[in-house]
Design an enzyme around this catalytic site. Structure first.
Site, PDB file in Angstrom:
ATOM      1  N   ASP A  76     -19.687  50.000  44.214  1.00  0.00           N
ATOM      2  CA  ASP A  76     -18.268  49.831  44.029  1.00  0.00           C
ATOM      3  C   ASP A  76     -17.735  49.466  42.630  1.00  0.00           C
ATOM      4  O   ASP A  76     -18.549  48.928  41.928  1.00  0.00           O
ATOM      5  CB  ASP A  76     -17.826  48.820  45.265  1.00  0.00           C
ATOM      6  CG  ASP A  76     -18.102  47.313  45.160  1.00  0.00           C
ATOM      7  OD1 ASP A  76     -19.359  47.159  44.694  1.00  0.00           O
ATOM      8  OD2 ASP A  76     -17.355  46.602  45.200  1.00  0.00           O
ATOM      9  N   GLU A 138     -19.402  44.506  46.156  1.00  0.00           N
ATOM     10  CA  GLU A 138     -19.714  43.370  45.411  1.00  0.00           C
ATOM     11  C   GLU A 138     -18.479  42.831  44.606  1.00  0.00           C
ATOM     12  O   GLU A 138     -18.089  41.638  44.682  1.00  0.00           O
ATOM     13  CB  GLU A 138     -20.553  43.962  44.048  1.00  0.00           C
ATOM     14  CG  GLU A 138     -21.173  42.819  43.498  1.00  0.00           C
ATOM     15  CD  GLU A 138     -20.523  42.454  42.227  1.00  0.00           C
ATOM     16  OE1 GLU A 138     -20.636  41.381  41.485  1.00  0.00           O
ATOM     17  OE2 GLU A 138     -19.545  43.109  41.796  1.00  0.00           O
TER      18      GLU A 138
END
Ligand SMILES: [Zn+2]
Length: 390
Positions: A76, A138
């Site tokens: 991400d 994350e």
């Protein structure tokens, strides 16, 4: 049919092309990686979030043994909305000796280099496995990686170490602070503001709590343990948001704050939590309940990112020393998934191409020389994993 090969640059371009902002699904990227690896004969294990819109991917190149090295990265990226980009953030663009795009430094280049080199890993004849670990979410609190780690611990041979390829400009980092974020809700009793003695003002209760937090922050700063590898060298406390009350003439029944602390590795998060909870249980809440028996203080953990502790004789550190000649280990100011790996019993370090200075900004870039250094490192890693047995 032979599998399509990608140069590291082509793979970076491909991964940057998936707009995997944390709020959105990462399944297109994960599906691409799974298919690419499957064409190379490498199987992937996927672990999903509850909504099944996001997945982690874990794959093993080489033998199915314990003792492997994990190359880990998050898929991400942070949002681009409102940032003044000079080129499309999801189209890799080269200008001079840099390549631009969201995720180039944080941290798709590391993952992309590892993926592009899988055919080389296969040809090297690995005696120790090299694992690829790609996570989701994350950037919003490391919510994805614990699912993957639980699956590894329960079902797979345990890797010997992990390299978290966050951008450290290829410097070795063996420690970072943790980050624990909480929401605390205060419930009082509402009433007419002309008769506050009949109610219990939740904003006043929150203010007492905040006073306690600010004293605790000063104590941790002045009397707590210090670690000079961080700036600042102590455990910090912050209140990020506050929201409460209804109107000026109503005694506030409700108030809510979001706060965090960032412990240095030598401060156990549980000790700080116990201090705060002790104040609530033995001082604040009994006082509130004298005024209103339904009063309550409720704390929810929003993020629990463990610190990365320096480990004596860490095999992960020793490996980076051996392969790069880098002798010194630094601390980094940002949180990573490394603490989660460490808590699972997998020694971890943070080591990757690109600079954190470029992360999260418009016109994020990575220097091509950093990508090349990462390719060189991973080739050495493959040679080591082919020559060394666990
Ligand atoms: Zn990152």
């Amino acid at each position: 049919m032979s599998a399509r090969r990608y140069s590291p640059m082509e793979m970076i371009e491909t991964l940057v092309g998936f707009p995997t902002v944390s709020a959105d699904s990462n399944l297109n990227l994960i599906g691409f990686v799974r298919d690419y690896l499957a064409d190379l004969g490498v199987e992937s294990r996927l672990t999903y979030d509850e909504s099944k819109r996001k997945a982690n991917l874990f794959a093993t190149v080489g033998p199915d043994h314990p003792g492997g090295v994990v190359l880990s990265g998050h898929t991400d990226v942070v949002p681009v909305a409102g940032q003044p980009w000079e080129s499309d953030p999801f189209t890799l663009t080269r200008r001079g000796d840099k390549i631009y795009g969201r995720g180039t430094s944080d941290m798709k280049s590391f993952i992309a280099v590892a993926l592009a080199l899988v055919p080389e890993f296969q040809k090297a004849g690995l005696r120790r496995p090299i694992h690829l670990a790609l996570s989701y979410d994350e950037e919003v609190g490391c919510f994805g990686v614990p699912h993957m780690l639980r699956d590894i611990a329960a079902n797979l041979p345990l890797p010997a170490m992990a390299i978290i390829g966050e951008p450290t400009s290829m410097q070795l980092a063996n420690r970072h602070k943790g980050d624990l974020v909480f929401r605390t809700r205060f419930t009082g009793r509402d009433g007419h503001s002309s008769a506050p003695q009949r109610g219990l003002n939740a904003i006043f209760s929150a203010a007492e709590f905040l006073t306690f937090l600010s004293r605790l922050a000063a104590e941790l700063r002045d009397e707590g343990p210090q670690d000079e590898s961080f700036d600042p060298p102590y455990t910090t406390v912050n209140v990020g948001q506050i929201d409460g009350g209804t109107a000026f003439n109503i005694v506030a029944r409700r108030c809510e704050i979001i706060w965090e602390f960032r412990p240095i590795p030598s401060v156990a998060p549980e000790t700080v939590i116990a201090r705060v909870q002790g104040f609530v249980d033995s001082e604040l809440l009994p006082r509130m309940r004298q005024a209103a028996e339904e009063a309550d203080v409720e704390t929810t953990t929003l993020v629990a990112l463990p610190p990365l502790m320096p480990e004596p004789d860490s095999p992960a550190e020793a490996l980076i020393h051996a392969l790069t000649g880098v002798n010194e280990a630094i601390g980094v100011a940002f949180g990573t998934e490394a603490g989660h790996f460490q808590q699972t019993g997998i020694p971890a370090v943070v080591f990757g191409p690109g600079s954190i200075q470029q992360a999260h900004k418009p016109n994020e870039f990575i220097e091509i020389a950093q990508v090349e250094a990462c390719v060189g490192f991973m080739r050495k890693l493959a040679a080591w994993a082919a020559a060394s047995t666990p």
